[in-house]
Motif scaffolding. Structure first.
Motif, PDB file in Angstrom:
ATOM      1  N   GLU A 271      70.135 -12.050   6.205  1.00  0.00           N
ATOM      2  CA  GLU A 271      69.638 -11.013   5.298  1.00  0.00           C
ATOM      3  C   GLU A 271      68.796 -11.599   4.162  1.00  0.00           C
ATOM      4  OE1 GLU A 271      72.887  -8.602   4.000  1.00  0.00           O
ATOM      5  OE2 GLU A 271      73.338  -7.867   6.013  1.00  0.00           O
ATOM      6  N   GLY A 272      68.041 -12.647   4.491  1.00  0.00           N
ATOM      7  CA  GLY A 272      67.132 -13.219   3.497  1.00  0.00           C
ATOM      8  C   GLY A 272      65.982 -12.281   3.184  1.00  0.00           C
ATOM      9  N   LYS A 273      65.509 -12.331   1.949  1.00  0.00           N
ATOM     10  CA  LYS A 273      64.399 -11.496   1.512  1.00  0.00           C
ATOM     11  C   LYS A 273      63.168 -12.367   1.270  1.00  0.00           C
ATOM     12  CE  LYS A 273      67.521  -8.206  -0.733  1.00  0.00           C
ATOM     13  NZ  LYS A 273      67.910  -7.563  -2.016  1.00  0.00           N
ATOM     14  N   VAL A 274      62.013 -11.872   1.693  1.00  0.00           N
ATOM     15  CA  VAL A 274      60.769 -12.636   1.617  1.00  0.00           C
ATOM     16  C   VAL A 274      59.827 -11.969   0.624  1.00  0.00           C
ATOM     17  CG1 VAL A 274      58.804 -13.547   2.904  1.00  0.00           C
ATOM     18  CG2 VAL A 274      61.044 -13.347   4.019  1.00  0.00           C
ATOM     19  N   LYS A 275      59.243 -12.791  -0.232  1.00  0.00           N
ATOM     20  CA  LYS A 275      58.260 -12.280  -1.186  1.00  0.00           C
ATOM     21  C   LYS A 275      57.037 -13.187  -1.170  1.00  0.00           C
ATOM     22  CE  LYS A 275      59.651 -10.840  -5.193  1.00  0.00           C
ATOM     23  NZ  LYS A 275      60.160 -10.820  -6.584  1.00  0.00           N
ATOM     24  N   LYS A 276      55.862 -12.597  -0.942  1.00  0.00           N
ATOM     25  CA  LYS A 276      54.628 -13.373  -0.993  1.00  0.00           C
ATOM     26  C   LYS A 276      54.200 -13.559  -2.449  1.00  0.00           C
ATOM     27  CE  LYS A 276      52.421 -12.630   3.474  1.00  0.00           C
ATOM     28  NZ  LYS A 276      51.176 -12.218   4.167  1.00  0.00           N
ATOM     29  N   VAL A 277      53.680 -14.737  -2.739  1.00  0.00           N
ATOM     30  CA  VAL A 277      53.188 -15.021  -4.079  1.00  0.00           C
ATOM     31  C   VAL A 277      51.682 -15.179  -4.025  1.00  0.00           C
ATOM     32  CG1 VAL A 277      55.342 -16.068  -4.830  1.00  0.00           C
ATOM     33  CG2 VAL A 277      53.606 -17.496  -3.771  1.00  0.00           C
ATOM     34  N   ALA A 278      51.031 -15.016  -5.179  1.00  0.00           N
ATOM     35  CA  ALA A 278      49.568 -14.988  -5.213  1.00  0.00           C
ATOM     36  C   ALA A 278      48.943 -16.362  -5.021  1.00  0.00           C
ATOM     37  CB  ALA A 278      49.100 -14.387  -6.546  1.00  0.00           C
ATOM     38  N   GLU A 279      49.710 -17.407  -5.191  1.00  0.00           N
ATOM     39  CA  GLU A 279      49.167 -18.751  -5.061  1.00  0.00           C
ATOM     40  C   GLU A 279      48.620 -18.981  -3.657  1.00  0.00           C
ATOM     41  OE1 GLU A 279      50.716 -23.405  -5.386  1.00  0.00           O
ATOM     42  OE2 GLU A 279      52.014 -21.724  -5.963  1.00  0.00           O
ATOM     43  N   GLY A 280      47.385 -19.467  -3.571  1.00  0.00           N
ATOM     44  CA  GLY A 280      46.799 -19.808  -2.284  1.00  0.00           C
ATOM     45  C   GLY A 280      46.261 -18.654  -1.486  1.00  0.00           C
ATOM     46  N   ILE A 281      45.962 -17.519  -2.124  1.00  0.00           N
ATOM     47  CA  ILE A 281      45.525 -16.351  -1.361  1.00  0.00           C
ATOM     48  C   ILE A 281      44.124 -16.520  -0.774  1.00  0.00           C
ATOM     49  CG2 ILE A 281      46.986 -14.732  -2.607  1.00  0.00           C
ATOM     50  CD1 ILE A 281      44.626 -14.009  -4.343  1.00  0.00           C
ATOM     51  N   THR A 282      43.362 -17.520  -1.242  1.00  0.00           N
ATOM     52  CA  THR A 282      42.021 -17.733  -0.690  1.00  0.00           C
ATOM     53  C   THR A 282      42.036 -18.693   0.489  1.00  0.00           C
ATOM     54  OG1 THR A 282      41.592 -19.542  -2.242  1.00  0.00           O
ATOM     55  CG2 THR A 282      40.946 -17.317  -2.931  1.00  0.00           C
ATOM     56  N   GLY A 283      43.160 -19.296   0.805  1.00  0.00           N
ATOM     57  CA  GLY A 283      43.236 -20.252   1.899  1.00  0.00           C
ATOM     58  C   GLY A 283      43.711 -19.609   3.190  1.00  0.00           C
ATOM     59  N   VAL A 284      43.842 -20.439   4.228  1.00  0.00           N
ATOM     60  CA  VAL A 284      44.309 -19.929   5.521  1.00  0.00           C
ATOM     61  C   VAL A 284      45.829 -19.780   5.529  1.00  0.00           C
ATOM     62  CG1 VAL A 284      42.347 -20.850   6.794  1.00  0.00           C
ATOM     63  CG2 VAL A 284      44.381 -22.280   6.482  1.00  0.00           C
ATOM     64  N   ASN A 285      46.503 -20.486   4.645  1.00  0.00           N
ATOM     65  CA  ASN A 285      47.957 -20.395   4.545  1.00  0.00           C
ATOM     66  C   ASN A 285      48.368 -19.646   3.285  1.00  0.00           C
ATOM     67  OD1 ASN A 285      48.683 -21.929   6.883  1.00  0.00           O
ATOM     68  ND2 ASN A 285      48.140 -23.808   5.790  1.00  0.00           N
ATOM     69  N   SER A 286      49.206 -18.660   3.451  1.00  0.00           N
ATOM     70  CA  SER A 286      49.745 -17.948   2.298  1.00  0.00           C
ATOM     71  C   SER A 286      50.938 -18.717   1.733  1.00  0.00           C
ATOM     72  CB  SER A 286      50.162 -16.529   2.688  1.00  0.00           C
ATOM     73  OG  SER A 286      51.137 -16.578   3.721  1.00  0.00           O
ATOM     74  N   SER A 287      51.416 -18.275   0.589  1.00  0.00           N
ATOM     75  CA  SER A 287      52.596 -18.879  -0.033  1.00  0.00           C
ATOM     76  C   SER A 287      53.668 -17.806  -0.168  1.00  0.00           C
ATOM     77  CB  SER A 287      52.258 -19.457  -1.405  1.00  0.00           C
ATOM     78  OG  SER A 287      51.327 -20.518  -1.298  1.00  0.00           O
ATOM     79  N   SER A 288      54.902 -18.181   0.137  1.00  0.00           N
ATOM     80  CA  SER A 288      55.999 -17.213   0.111  1.00  0.00           C
ATOM     81  C   SER A 288      57.246 -17.854  -0.487  1.00  0.00           C
ATOM     82  CB  SER A 288      56.311 -16.701   1.522  1.00  0.00           C
ATOM     83  OG  SER A 288      55.189 -16.085   2.116  1.00  0.00           O
ATOM     84  N   MET A 289      58.155 -16.993  -0.915  1.00  0.00           N
ATOM     85  CA  MET A 289      59.477 -17.419  -1.344  1.00  0.00           C
ATOM     86  C   MET A 289      60.504 -16.646  -0.528  1.00  0.00           C
ATOM     87  SD  MET A 289      58.932 -19.702  -3.694  1.00  0.00           S
ATOM     88  CE  MET A 289      60.607 -19.858  -4.281  1.00  0.00           C
ATOM     89  N   VAL A 290      61.510 -17.346  -0.030  1.00  0.00           N
ATOM     90  CA  VAL A 290      62.608 -16.704   0.689  1.00  0.00           C
ATOM     91  C   VAL A 290      63.852 -16.776  -0.199  1.00  0.00           C
ATOM     92  CG1 VAL A 290      63.894 -16.580   2.841  1.00  0.00           C
ATOM     93  CG2 VAL A 290      61.595 -17.557   2.836  1.00  0.00           C
ATOM     94  N   PHE A 291      64.529 -15.640  -0.370  1.00  0.00           N
ATOM     95  CA  PHE A 291      65.681 -15.545  -1.261  1.00  0.00           C
ATOM     96  C   PHE A 291      66.928 -15.132  -0.481  1.00  0.00           C
ATOM     97  CE2 PHE A 291      61.884 -14.501  -3.647  1.00  0.00           C
ATOM     98  CZ  PHE A 291      62.017 -15.223  -4.829  1.00  0.00           C
ATOM     99  N   TRP A 292      68.055 -15.718  -0.862  1.00  0.00           N
ATOM    100  CA  TRP A 292      69.361 -15.278  -0.350  1.00  0.00           C
ATOM    101  C   TRP A 292      70.324 -15.120  -1.511  1.00  0.00           C
ATOM    102  CZ3 TRP A 292      66.582 -19.139   2.132  1.00  0.00           C
ATOM    103  CH2 TRP A 292      66.271 -18.934   3.483  1.00  0.00           C
ATOM    104  N   GLU A 293      71.132 -14.083  -1.468  1.00  0.00           N
ATOM    105  CA  GLU A 293      72.247 -13.912  -2.396  1.00  0.00           C
ATOM    106  C   GLU A 293      73.493 -13.711  -1.548  1.00  0.00           C
ATOM    107  OE1 GLU A 293      71.631 -10.862  -5.263  1.00  0.00           O
ATOM    108  OE2 GLU A 293      69.704 -11.647  -5.947  1.00  0.00           O
ATOM    109  N   ILE A 294      74.376 -14.713  -1.550  1.00  0.00           N
ATOM    110  CA  ILE A 294      75.502 -14.687  -0.623  1.00  0.00           C
ATOM    111  C   ILE A 294      76.778 -15.172  -1.317  1.00  0.00           C
ATOM    112  CG2 ILE A 294      74.258 -14.931   1.550  1.00  0.00           C
ATOM    113  CD1 ILE A 294      74.552 -17.920   1.290  1.00  0.00           C
TER     114      ILE A 294
END
Length: 220
Positions: A178-201
């Motif tokens: 049940e991890g949650k994914v959030k995209k961040v604005a860093e690197g939006i002009t490149g071919v690879n996006s940047s994301s953060m995956v969060f868990w609260e367990i």
């Protein structure tokens, strides 16, 4: 002491102060009781060493991430908390001192107490698939599917609440447990996006858990 917002600052006003030469004074600004809970934070950095354009980056020497025993505080006062040192005490015993970040009223912030040596961790990433010569505009890339695992075990004699965060360069395609994914604005002009995956367990005393995730990343 009354306070008011002034552009991006928050100023407190105290009237009727008069000091003679050599005198000093201190005044309470405000006080209040707020809700808090104990949490254990584990932030895993991006370990692939690939930038947003798919180029390999030089690995920087750094110590491994640690699990921090922290307090999650809810600012239920009528004022924001400005950035400043914060002292944590239990009864009459001081436990720790850390910097509390600016916290608007009605929001939460984390305040570190100490490294949690009784929570053991490990993390690894594996290549699952590679698609070669993927053309994007005028360049060719390898599209690599990576699977990651984060292992945690609670050696404490009590149950704990964990907050785990993993930085990823690439497109997250799955976050287990049940991890949650959030995209961040860093690197939006490149071919690879940047994301953060969060868990609260929650993690019971003596138990362990393995968190899994997978993502795709373009590599040149």
């Amino acid at each position: 002491t009354p306070g008011a917002s002034e552009e991006d600052l928050f100023l407190y006003h105290k009237k009727g102060i008069s000091l003679k030469k050599g005198e000093r004074a201190s005044y309470y600004i405000f006080s209040g009781e707020v809700d808090y809970k104990h949490i254990y934070q584990f932030d895993v950095p991006d370990t692939l060493n690939v930038d947003r354009y798919g180029r390999s980056q030089q690995r920087q020497e750094e110590t491994g991430p640690q699990v921090w025993h922290s307090l999650k505080l809810l600012n239920s006062t009528i004022y924001p908390w400005t950035t400043a040192p914060a002292l944590i005490v239990s009864g009459d015993k001081p436990l720790a001192q850390d910097t509390i970040n600016y916290t608007p009223k009605g929001t939460e912030t984390n305040l570190k107490i100490t490294v949690a040596t009784d929570v053991k961790t490990d993390y690894n990433e594996y290549e699952e698939n590679r698609q070669r010569d993927v053309k994007i505009r005028y360049d060719n890339y390898d599209l690599v599917t990576v699977k990651g695992e984060i292992y945690l075990k609670n050696f404490k004699g009590e149950d704990i609440n964990l907050e785990v965060k993993k930085a990823v360069t690439g497109e997250v395609i799955e976050a287990g447990n049940e991890g949650k994914v959030k995209k961040v604005a860093e690197g939006i002009t490149g071919v690879n996006s940047s994301s953060m995956v969060f868990w609260e367990i929650p993690l019971k005393a003596g138990k362990d858990i393995t968190l899994s995730y997978s993502y795709k990343v373009y590599i040149r």
